[in-house]
Design a protein around this motif. Structure first.
Motif, short mmCIF file in Angstrom:
data_model
loop_
_atom_site.label_atom_id
_atom_site.label_comp_id
_atom_site.label_asym_id
_atom_site.label_seq_id
_atom_site.Cartn_x
_atom_site.Cartn_y
_atom_site.Cartn_z
N ALA A 56 -0.59 10.88 7.02
CA ALA A 56 -1.01 9.47 6.18
C ALA A 56 -1.29 10.05 4.61
O ALA A 56 -0.84 9.39 3.86
CB ALA A 56 -2.24 9.25 6.75
N ASP A 57 -1.44 11.23 4.41
CA ASP A 57 -1.80 11.94 2.82
C ASP A 57 -0.44 11.68 2.35
O ASP A 57 -0.28 11.37 1.16
CB ASP A 57 -2.18 13.11 2.87
N ARG A 60 0.78 8.01 1.77
CA ARG A 60 0.05 7.57 0.70
C ARG A 60 0.44 8.26 -0.72
O ARG A 60 0.74 7.42 -1.53
CB ARG A 60 -1.64 7.63 0.71
N ASP A 61 0.79 9.35 -0.77
CA ASP A 61 1.10 10.03 -2.11
C ASP A 61 2.76 9.58 -2.34
O ASP A 61 2.92 9.36 -3.73
CB ASP A 61 1.13 11.59 -2.16
N ASP A 64 2.19 6.22 -4.05
CA ASP A 64 1.64 6.11 -5.24
C ASP A 64 2.75 6.78 -6.29
O ASP A 64 2.79 6.16 -7.32
CB ASP A 64 0.36 7.04 -5.31
N CYS A 125 -3.93 -0.53 -1.92
CA CYS A 125 -3.20 -0.22 -0.77
C CYS A 125 -4.35 0.04 0.35
O CYS A 125 -5.13 0.60 0.25
CB CYS A 125 -2.26 0.91 -0.80
N GLU A 127 -5.21 1.77 4.21
CA GLU A 127 -4.74 3.14 4.62
C GLU A 127 -3.62 3.25 5.63
O GLU A 127 -3.21 2.21 6.06
CB GLU A 127 -6.03 3.85 5.71
N PRO A 128 -2.67 4.36 5.33
CA PRO A 128 -1.43 4.13 6.10
C PRO A 128 -1.49 4.31 7.67
O PRO A 128 -2.40 4.88 8.12
CB PRO A 128 -0.93 5.60 5.55
N VAL A 137 2.57 1.39 4.85
CA VAL A 137 1.44 1.22 4.02
C VAL A 137 1.50 -0.32 3.47
O VAL A 137 2.64 -0.75 3.01
CB VAL A 137 1.44 2.15 2.83
N CYS A 139 0.26 -2.88 0.63
CA CYS A 139 -0.29 -2.97 -0.75
C CYS A 139 -0.04 -4.14 -1.19
O CYS A 139 0.98 -4.83 -1.03
CB CYS A 139 0.58 -1.97 -1.61
#
Length: 181
Positions: A56-57, A60-61, A64, A125, A127-128, A137, A139
């Motif tokens: 998930a991180d 998200r990255d 972004d 956004c 959370e994935p 994701v 958004c």
């Protein structure tokens, strides 16, 4: 990046058979030319993340960094985020969908990034969410832009599917749905 921005760019184009590119320099100077806009140097912070496992991180990255690359008009970095089988689905206010495969979407995104004079993004956004071997994701975007002496804005909900490809987090797809303010 949005369809409305792309339509605004098309409205500025030539009616002749020759392509006309609207370019904005890093200093904000606008020019029209018959060749694609020169790409700006890519910042290392805008490059896709290397990852052995999609989490998930990482998802998200990846999202972004993709939007940061677009906001900074980093055409080369924007292209690096598109998976080899990337597709973009854009829905208009009437619900009609247009599907763009990778090459067409990449050309539109690069053209938009090269023409932008100013771009402001308010991105929220969720959370994935795990989606098979990918993450989705959601958004909500509020965008404002300036191209040449024209300005525009749009609010959209974007469903962005992130996957791993060749050891990097990349976008498999973006589905864009207009949201009425």
């Amino acid at each position: 990046m949005k369809k409305r921005l792309l339509l605004a760019l098309l409205a500025l184009g030539s009616t002749s058979a020759h392509a006309l590119y609207l370019c904005t320099s890093p200093e904000g100077k606008t020019s029209y030319q018959d060749m694609p806009c020169p790409a700006r140097p890519t910042k290392s912070a805008n490059n896709p993340l290397a990852a052995k496992t999609l989490t998930a991180d990482v998802a998200r990255d990846t999202v972004d960094r993709f939007f940061a690359s677009f906001a900074e008009r980093d055409q080369l970095a924007v292209s690096k985020y598109l998976a080899s089988d990337f597709r973009m689905v854009s829905q208009d206010d009437a619900g009609k969908k247009r599907i763009f495969q990778r090459a067409q979407a990449e050309a539109m995104l690069e053209s938009a990034a090269g023409a932008l004079k100013k771009y402001k993004l308010d991105k929220r956004c969720a959370e994935p969410a795990a989606d098979g071997d990918a993450f989705t994701v959601q958004c909500d975007l509020k965008e404002q832009w300036s191209v040449a002496n024209r300005q525009g804005s749009a609010s959209t909900r974007n469903l962005i599917r992130v996957k791993l490809e060749n050891g990097y987090g990349v976008l498999a797809s973006i589905t864009e749905i207009p949201v009425k303010p």
